[in-house]
Design a protein around this motif. Sequence first.
Motif, PDB file in Angstrom:
ATOM      1  N   MET A   1       3.423  66.153  30.427  1.00 17.07           N
ATOM      2  CA  MET A   1       2.585  66.556  29.807  1.00 17.07           C
ATOM      3  C   MET A   1       2.093  65.368  28.557  1.00 17.07           C
ATOM      4  O   MET A   1       3.049  64.424  28.434  1.00 17.07           O
ATOM      5  N   LYS A   2       0.943  65.580  27.136  1.00 17.34           N
ATOM      6  CA  LYS A   2       0.002  65.161  26.432  1.00 17.34           C
ATOM      7  C   LYS A   2      -0.150  66.245  26.069  1.00 17.34           C
ATOM      8  O   LYS A   2      -1.097  66.472  26.230  1.00 17.34           O
ATOM      9  N   ASN A   3       0.317  65.367  24.427  1.00 21.70           N
ATOM     10  CA  ASN A   3       0.317  66.164  23.329  1.00 21.70           C
ATOM     11  C   ASN A   3       0.329  68.036  23.338  1.00 21.70           C
ATOM     12  O   ASN A   3      -0.725  69.134  23.275  1.00 21.70           O
ATOM     13  N   GLY A   4       1.361  68.337  24.563  1.00 22.91           N
ATOM     14  CA  GLY A   4       1.805  69.864  25.147  1.00 22.91           C
ATOM     15  C   GLY A   4       0.574  70.209  25.611  1.00 22.91           C
ATOM     16  O   GLY A   4       0.908  71.607  25.889  1.00 22.91           O
ATOM     17  N   ARG A   5       0.229  69.691  26.576  1.00 22.55           N
ATOM     18  CA  ARG A   5      -0.663  69.967  27.540  1.00 22.55           C
ATOM     19  C   ARG A   5      -0.595  69.857  29.047  1.00 22.55           C
ATOM     20  O   ARG A   5      -0.268  68.556  28.711  1.00 22.55           O
ATOM     21  N   VAL A   6      -1.335  69.914  29.771  1.00 22.16           N
ATOM     22  CA  VAL A   6      -0.801  69.371  31.365  1.00 22.16           C
ATOM     23  C   VAL A   6      -1.340  67.945  31.692  1.00 22.16           C
ATOM     24  O   VAL A   6      -2.424  68.024  30.716  1.00 22.16           O
ATOM     25  N   TRP A   7      -1.016  67.157  32.543  1.00 21.34           N
ATOM     26  CA  TRP A   7      -1.644  65.708  32.535  1.00 21.34           C
ATOM     27  C   TRP A   7      -1.590  65.407  33.794  1.00 21.34           C
ATOM     28  O   TRP A   7      -0.440  65.491  34.126  1.00 21.34           O
ATOM     29  N   VAL A   8      -1.629  63.951  34.015  1.00 22.26           N
ATOM     30  CA  VAL A   8      -1.362  63.476  35.320  1.00 22.26           C
ATOM     31  C   VAL A   8      -0.351  63.052  35.657  1.00 22.26           C
ATOM     32  O   VAL A   8       0.497  62.577  35.084  1.00 22.26           O
ATOM     33  N   GLY A   9       0.237  63.150  37.022  1.00 21.90           N
ATOM     34  CA  GLY A   9       1.561  63.453  37.224  1.00 21.90           C
ATOM     35  C   GLY A   9       2.491  64.399  37.076  1.00 21.90           C
ATOM     36  O   GLY A   9       3.433  64.271  37.894  1.00 21.90           O
ATOM     37  N   ASP A  10       2.189  65.524  36.272  1.00 18.08           N
ATOM     38  CA  ASP A  10       2.716  66.932  36.308  1.00 18.08           C
ATOM     39  C   ASP A  10       2.605  67.459  37.576  1.00 18.08           C
ATOM     40  O   ASP A  10       1.653  67.894  38.470  1.00 18.08           O
ATOM     41  N   GLU A  11       3.797  67.807  37.410  1.00 18.02           N
ATOM     42  CA  GLU A  11       4.007  68.745  38.531  1.00 18.02           C
ATOM     43  C   GLU A  11       4.398  70.434  37.799  1.00 18.02           C
ATOM     44  O   GLU A  11       4.107  71.027  37.202  1.00 18.02           O
ATOM     45  N   VAL A  12       2.858  70.869  38.388  1.00 23.16           N
ATOM     46  CA  VAL A  12       2.573  72.713  38.010  1.00 23.16           C
ATOM     47  C   VAL A  12       2.244  73.778  39.108  1.00 23.16           C
ATOM     48  O   VAL A  12       2.295  73.062  40.161  1.00 23.16           O
TER      49      VAL A  12
ATOM     50  N   ILE B   1       0.454  68.302  42.180  1.00 27.49           N
ATOM     51  CA  ILE B   1       0.232  67.757  41.115  1.00 27.49           C
ATOM     52  C   ILE B   1      -0.961  67.267  40.604  1.00 27.49           C
ATOM     53  O   ILE B   1      -1.859  67.481  40.802  1.00 27.49           O
ATOM     54  N   VAL B   2      -0.498  66.821  39.466  1.00 24.60           N
ATOM     55  CA  VAL B   2      -2.258  67.445  39.060  1.00 24.60           C
ATOM     56  C   VAL B   2      -2.329  65.077  38.669  1.00 24.60           C
ATOM     57  O   VAL B   2      -1.878  64.240  38.993  1.00 24.60           O
ATOM     58  N   THR B   3      -3.561  64.865  39.510  1.00 21.64           N
ATOM     59  CA  THR B   3      -3.346  63.802  39.831  1.00 21.64           C
ATOM     60  C   THR B   3      -4.997  62.819  38.876  1.00 21.64           C
ATOM     61  O   THR B   3      -4.721  62.011  38.926  1.00 21.64           O
TER      62      THR B   3
ATOM     63  N   LEU C   1      -2.682  76.989  35.395  1.00 22.30           N
ATOM     64  CA  LEU C   1      -1.453  75.919  35.147  1.00 22.30           C
ATOM     65  C   LEU C   1      -0.105  76.086  34.560  1.00 22.30           C
ATOM     66  O   LEU C   1      -0.063  76.283  33.060  1.00 22.30           O
ATOM     67  N   GLU C   2       1.106  76.142  35.045  1.00 20.55           N
ATOM     68  CA  GLU C   2       1.754  76.242  34.569  1.00 20.55           C
ATOM     69  C   GLU C   2       3.081  75.104  34.786  1.00 20.55           C
ATOM     70  O   GLU C   2       3.139  74.837  36.027  1.00 20.55           O
ATOM     71  N   VAL C   3       3.232  74.612  33.778  1.00 19.65           N
ATOM     72  CA  VAL C   3       4.559  72.617  34.100  1.00 19.65           C
ATOM     73  C   VAL C   3       5.389  72.776  34.383  1.00 19.65           C
ATOM     74  O   VAL C   3       6.623  74.022  33.979  1.00 19.65           O
ATOM     75  N   LYS C   4       5.816  72.700  35.849  1.00 21.37           N
ATOM     76  CA  LYS C   4       7.195  73.014  36.468  1.00 21.37           C
ATOM     77  C   LYS C   4       8.073  71.896  36.160  1.00 21.37           C
ATOM     78  O   LYS C   4       9.453  71.833  35.835  1.00 21.37           O
ATOM     79  N   VAL C   5       7.329  70.710  35.962  1.00 19.70           N
ATOM     80  CA  VAL C   5       8.180  68.863  35.910  1.00 19.70           C
ATOM     81  C   VAL C   5       7.136  68.392  35.073  1.00 19.70           C
ATOM     82  O   VAL C   5       6.197  67.842  35.897  1.00 19.70           O
ATOM     83  N   SER C   6       7.133  68.061  33.851  1.00 17.47           N
ATOM     84  CA  SER C   6       6.186  66.750  32.949  1.00 17.47           C
ATOM     85  C   SER C   6       6.691  65.593  34.206  1.00 17.47           C
ATOM     86  O   SER C   6       7.444  65.389  34.024  1.00 17.47           O
TER      87      SER C   6
END
Length: 65
Positions: free
Chosen positions: A1-12, A22-24, A51-56
């Motif tokens: 997560m970056k600034n509370g938002r989904v970001w690259v590398g997050d498992e969602v 994975i967000v690429t 998208l729901e973050v499971k593991v940032s």
Amino acid sequence: MKNGRVWVGDEVYDHEAGQRVIVTDVRGGMYLLRPLHGGGQEWTAEGDNCLEVKVSRVEGPDSPS
């Protein structure tokens, strides 16, 4: 997560696709996604509403303890 938002590398969880991914990449509000396991075709999500973050990335197995 970056600034509370989904970001690259997050498992969602992608609610539209019904699977964990994975967000690429993130460009102009579009999220490039790939399957969590086994490779396969990438696709995009318009925004992070589905998208729901499971593991940032920060919480992942490679993060420093």
